[in-house]
Design a protein around this motif. Structure first.
Motif, PDB file in Angstrom:
ATOM      1  N   LEU A 211      45.307  30.224  37.433  1.00 59.29           N
ATOM      2  CA  LEU A 211      46.405  29.771  38.280  1.00 59.29           C
ATOM      3  C   LEU A 211      46.482  30.612  39.545  1.00 59.29           C
ATOM      4  O   LEU A 211      46.220  31.815  39.524  1.00 59.29           O
ATOM      5  N   SER A 212      46.866  29.976  40.660  1.00 61.92           N
ATOM      6  CA  SER A 212      47.059  30.681  41.918  1.00 61.92           C
ATOM      7  C   SER A 212      48.336  30.190  42.584  1.00 61.92           C
ATOM      8  O   SER A 212      48.641  28.997  42.549  1.00 61.92           O
ATOM      9  N   THR A 213      49.100  31.113  43.209  1.00 60.80           N
ATOM     10  CA  THR A 213      50.307  30.713  43.923  1.00 60.80           C
ATOM     11  C   THR A 213      49.975  30.083  45.271  1.00 60.80           C
ATOM     12  O   THR A 213      50.811  29.438  45.881  1.00 60.80           O
ATOM     13  N   ASN A 214      48.751  30.294  45.771  1.00 61.17           N
ATOM     14  CA  ASN A 214      48.317  29.786  47.075  1.00 61.17           C
ATOM     15  C   ASN A 214      49.213  30.286  48.214  1.00 61.17           C
ATOM     16  O   ASN A 214      49.440  29.589  49.199  1.00 61.17           O
ATOM     17  N   SER A 215      49.747  31.492  48.069  1.00 60.44           N
ATOM     18  CA  SER A 215      50.626  32.073  49.075  1.00 60.44           C
ATOM     19  C   SER A 215      50.688  33.576  48.830  1.00 60.44           C
ATOM     20  O   SER A 215      49.966  34.120  47.985  1.00 60.44           O
ATOM     21  N   ASP A 216      51.582  34.260  49.585  1.00 59.89           N
ATOM     22  CA  ASP A 216      51.748  35.685  49.353  1.00 59.89           C
ATOM     23  C   ASP A 216      52.771  35.978  48.255  1.00 59.89           C
ATOM     24  O   ASP A 216      53.136  37.130  48.025  1.00 59.89           O
ATOM     25  N   GLU A 217      53.229  34.928  47.587  1.00 59.77           N
ATOM     26  CA  GLU A 217      54.117  35.117  46.445  1.00 59.77           C
ATOM     27  C   GLU A 217      53.313  35.529  45.220  1.00 59.77           C
ATOM     28  O   GLU A 217      52.166  35.126  45.056  1.00 59.77           O
ATOM     29  N   TRP A 218      53.934  36.305  44.359  1.00 54.47           N
ATOM     30  CA  TRP A 218      53.283  36.734  43.134  1.00 54.47           C
ATOM     31  C   TRP A 218      53.904  36.040  41.930  1.00 54.47           C
ATOM     32  O   TRP A 218      55.022  35.553  41.974  1.00 54.47           O
ATOM     33  N   PHE A 219      53.157  35.996  40.853  1.00 51.03           N
ATOM     34  CA  PHE A 219      53.679  35.417  39.622  1.00 51.03           C
ATOM     35  C   PHE A 219      54.697  36.340  38.961  1.00 51.03           C
ATOM     36  O   PHE A 219      55.435  35.928  38.081  1.00 51.03           O
ATOM     37  N   GLY A 220      54.725  37.564  39.381  1.00 48.36           N
ATOM     38  CA  GLY A 220      55.651  38.532  38.828  1.00 48.36           C
ATOM     39  C   GLY A 220      55.200  39.927  39.204  1.00 48.36           C
ATOM     40  O   GLY A 220      54.243  40.099  39.973  1.00 48.36           O
ATOM     41  N   GLU A 221      55.880  40.930  38.688  1.00 45.99           N
ATOM     42  CA  GLU A 221      55.529  42.311  39.001  1.00 45.99           C
ATOM     43  C   GLU A 221      55.677  43.201  37.780  1.00 45.99           C
ATOM     44  O   GLU A 221      56.452  42.905  36.865  1.00 45.99           O
ATOM     45  N   TYR A 222      54.916  44.277  37.784  1.00 42.87           N
ATOM     46  CA  TYR A 222      55.008  45.279  36.730  1.00 42.87           C
ATOM     47  C   TYR A 222      55.869  46.450  37.210  1.00 42.87           C
ATOM     48  O   TYR A 222      55.705  46.934  38.337  1.00 42.87           O
ATOM     49  N   ALA A 223      56.779  46.891  36.379  1.00 38.32           N
ATOM     50  CA  ALA A 223      57.561  48.081  36.685  1.00 38.32           C
ATOM     51  C   ALA A 223      56.707  49.312  36.389  1.00 38.32           C
ATOM     52  O   ALA A 223      55.618  49.215  35.815  1.00 38.32           O
ATOM     53  N   GLU A 224      57.205  50.485  36.765  1.00 32.38           N
ATOM     54  CA  GLU A 224      56.445  51.710  36.547  1.00 32.38           C
ATOM     55  C   GLU A 224      56.159  51.959  35.070  1.00 32.38           C
ATOM     56  O   GLU A 224      55.161  52.579  34.716  1.00 32.38           O
ATOM     57  N   ASP A 225      57.054  51.461  34.221  1.00 32.57           N
ATOM     58  CA  ASP A 225      56.829  51.661  32.797  1.00 32.57           C
ATOM     59  C   ASP A 225      55.944  50.585  32.178  1.00 32.57           C
ATOM     60  O   ASP A 225      55.748  50.547  30.963  1.00 32.57           O
ATOM     61  N   GLY A 226      55.408  49.693  33.022  1.00 31.94           N
ATOM     62  CA  GLY A 226      54.522  48.650  32.533  1.00 31.94           C
ATOM     63  C   GLY A 226      55.202  47.368  32.147  1.00 31.94           C
ATOM     64  O   GLY A 226      54.542  46.403  31.748  1.00 31.94           O
ATOM     65  N   THR A 227      56.516  47.333  32.247  1.00 32.67           N
ATOM     66  CA  THR A 227      57.255  46.111  31.902  1.00 32.67           C
ATOM     67  C   THR A 227      56.965  45.013  32.915  1.00 32.67           C
ATOM     68  O   THR A 227      57.016  45.238  34.127  1.00 32.67           O
ATOM     69  N   TRP A 228      56.661  43.842  32.423  1.00 32.80           N
ATOM     70  CA  TRP A 228      56.350  42.692  33.284  1.00 32.80           C
ATOM     71  C   TRP A 228      57.613  41.865  33.505  1.00 32.80           C
ATOM     72  O   TRP A 228      58.308  41.491  32.562  1.00 32.80           O
ATOM     73  N   THR A 229      57.926  41.560  34.796  1.00 33.52           N
ATOM     74  CA  THR A 229      59.042  40.692  35.143  1.00 33.52           C
ATOM     75  C   THR A 229      58.491  39.479  35.875  1.00 33.52           C
ATOM     76  O   THR A 229      58.009  39.599  37.009  1.00 33.52           O
ATOM     77  N   PRO A 230      58.501  38.295  35.247  1.00 34.16           N
ATOM     78  CA  PRO A 230      57.937  37.101  35.899  1.00 34.16           C
ATOM     79  C   PRO A 230      58.814  36.593  37.025  1.00 34.16           C
ATOM     80  O   PRO A 230      60.032  36.811  37.038  1.00 34.16           O
ATOM     81  N   THR A 231      58.211  35.935  37.990  1.00 28.25           N
ATOM     82  CA  THR A 231      58.941  35.273  39.058  1.00 28.25           C
ATOM     83  C   THR A 231      59.444  33.941  38.535  1.00 28.25           C
ATOM     84  O   THR A 231      58.656  33.104  38.087  1.00 28.25           O
ATOM     85  N   LEU A 232      60.760  33.746  38.568  1.00 25.21           N
ATOM     86  CA  LEU A 232      61.357  32.509  38.079  1.00 25.21           C
ATOM     87  C   LEU A 232      62.236  31.888  39.152  1.00 25.21           C
ATOM     88  O   LEU A 232      63.067  32.581  39.745  1.00 25.21           O
ATOM     89  N   PRO A 233      62.065  30.600  39.452  1.00 27.61           N
ATOM     90  CA  PRO A 233      61.025  29.755  38.863  1.00 27.61           C
ATOM     91  C   PRO A 233      59.642  30.134  39.384  1.00 27.61           C
ATOM     92  O   PRO A 233      59.528  30.895  40.352  1.00 27.61           O
ATOM     93  N   ILE A 234      58.643  29.608  38.734  1.00 30.97           N
ATOM     94  CA  ILE A 234      57.274  29.841  39.164  1.00 30.97           C
ATOM     95  C   ILE A 234      57.132  29.383  40.617  1.00 30.97           C
ATOM     96  O   ILE A 234      57.677  28.343  40.986  1.00 30.97           O
TER      97      ILE A 234
END
Length: 256
Positions: A211-234
């Motif tokens: 999958l690709s966002t086809n933009s400078d948007e990301w599917f989500g980000e990882y915090a320093e502790d490794g926790t993943w936070t998804p971008t909602l909505p996709i």
């Protein structure tokens, strides 16, 4: 696998200029009658008036681009579904190469034979002998199948991949999945559990979808502790760029 618009109004004001002009008139009487006198009679003449027209220029603001989510496609009848997590078309993984090649009526555009390990160790495959056969999908897409075994005469279907340079794919899975389709058309495709910036990969019924966002948007980000936070909505422009299943000939890994 975890990867990842003015309205400028210009008004030109005019300056109204009025210029007044005056003339002098002189009269003389005889000396024995009256003393000389001068009389100035003012004469007023309206000066020309010049008014510059006010010009207003309006530049329409550009219309923002809106990505409208596609409705979820209807499921494809299983007997018409070409892309499968456990095979290709009506052929299961493990079906002899000759059977598959004779049963797929698409036009062949690539045929490549490999022996592993390759001389430079830049490509990898699970079997000593491999065949990569690619067909056009009838549009702008390409479907490739991978056959392999220790001996060339015993090669069987082991995997496939599918992509298209533009436009929606022509081949589908039973779920209606195809390349270049909007991720938002498939509510059940999520959740996105990880990513590599604007790229990620997920698995749906043993099919791997890139999958690709086809933009400078990301599917989500990882915090320093490794926790993943998804971008909602996709991100609205996210698409399915590539589909694969089973084993494939692969190169050295990328950075994600």
């Amino acid at each position: 696998m975890i990867k990842n618009n003015r309205v400028r109004v210009i008004a030109v004001s005019a300056v109204l200029g009025i210029f007044g002009a005056c003339s002098d008139t002189k009269s003389s009487e005889p000396a024995d009658t009256a003393a000389p006198s001068d009389s100035a009679a003012p004469t007023t003449e309206a000066a020309p008036t010049t008014t510059a027209a006010i010009t207003t220029t309006t530049t329409p603001a550009p219309t923002p681009t809106t990505v409208v989510p596609m409705p979820a496609p209807a499921p494809v009848p299983v007997d018409l579904a070409f892309l499968r997590g456990d095979g290709l078309s009506t052929f299961d993984f493990g079906t002899p190469e000759a059977t598959v090649r004779s049963g797929i009526t698409l036009t062949v555009i690539v045929e490549e034979t490999y022996m592993f390990p390759d001389d430079l160790n830049l490509l990898f495959f699970s079997q000593r002998s491999a065949q990569r056969t690619c067909w056009t999908d009838g549009g702008l897409g390409q479907l490739c199948a991978y056959f392999g075994a220790h001996d060339p005469g015993e090669r069987v279907l082991l995997g496939w991949d599918y992509g298209s340079v533009a436009g929606p794919g022509v081949l589908y899975s039973a779920e209606g999945l195809t390349v270049n389709a909007l991720v938002s058309a498939f509510p059940a495709i999520g959740p996105i559990e990880g990513g590599c910036y604007s790229y990620t990969e997920i698995v749906v019924n043993d099919m791997r979808l890139s999958l690709s966002t086809n933009s400078d948007e990301w599917f989500g980000e990882y915090a320093e502790d490794g926790t993943w936070t998804p971008t909602l909505p996709i991100p609205a422009g996210a698409t399915i760029d590539f589909m694969t299943a089973g084993e494939r000939i692969v190169g050295e890994g990328a950075d994600c």
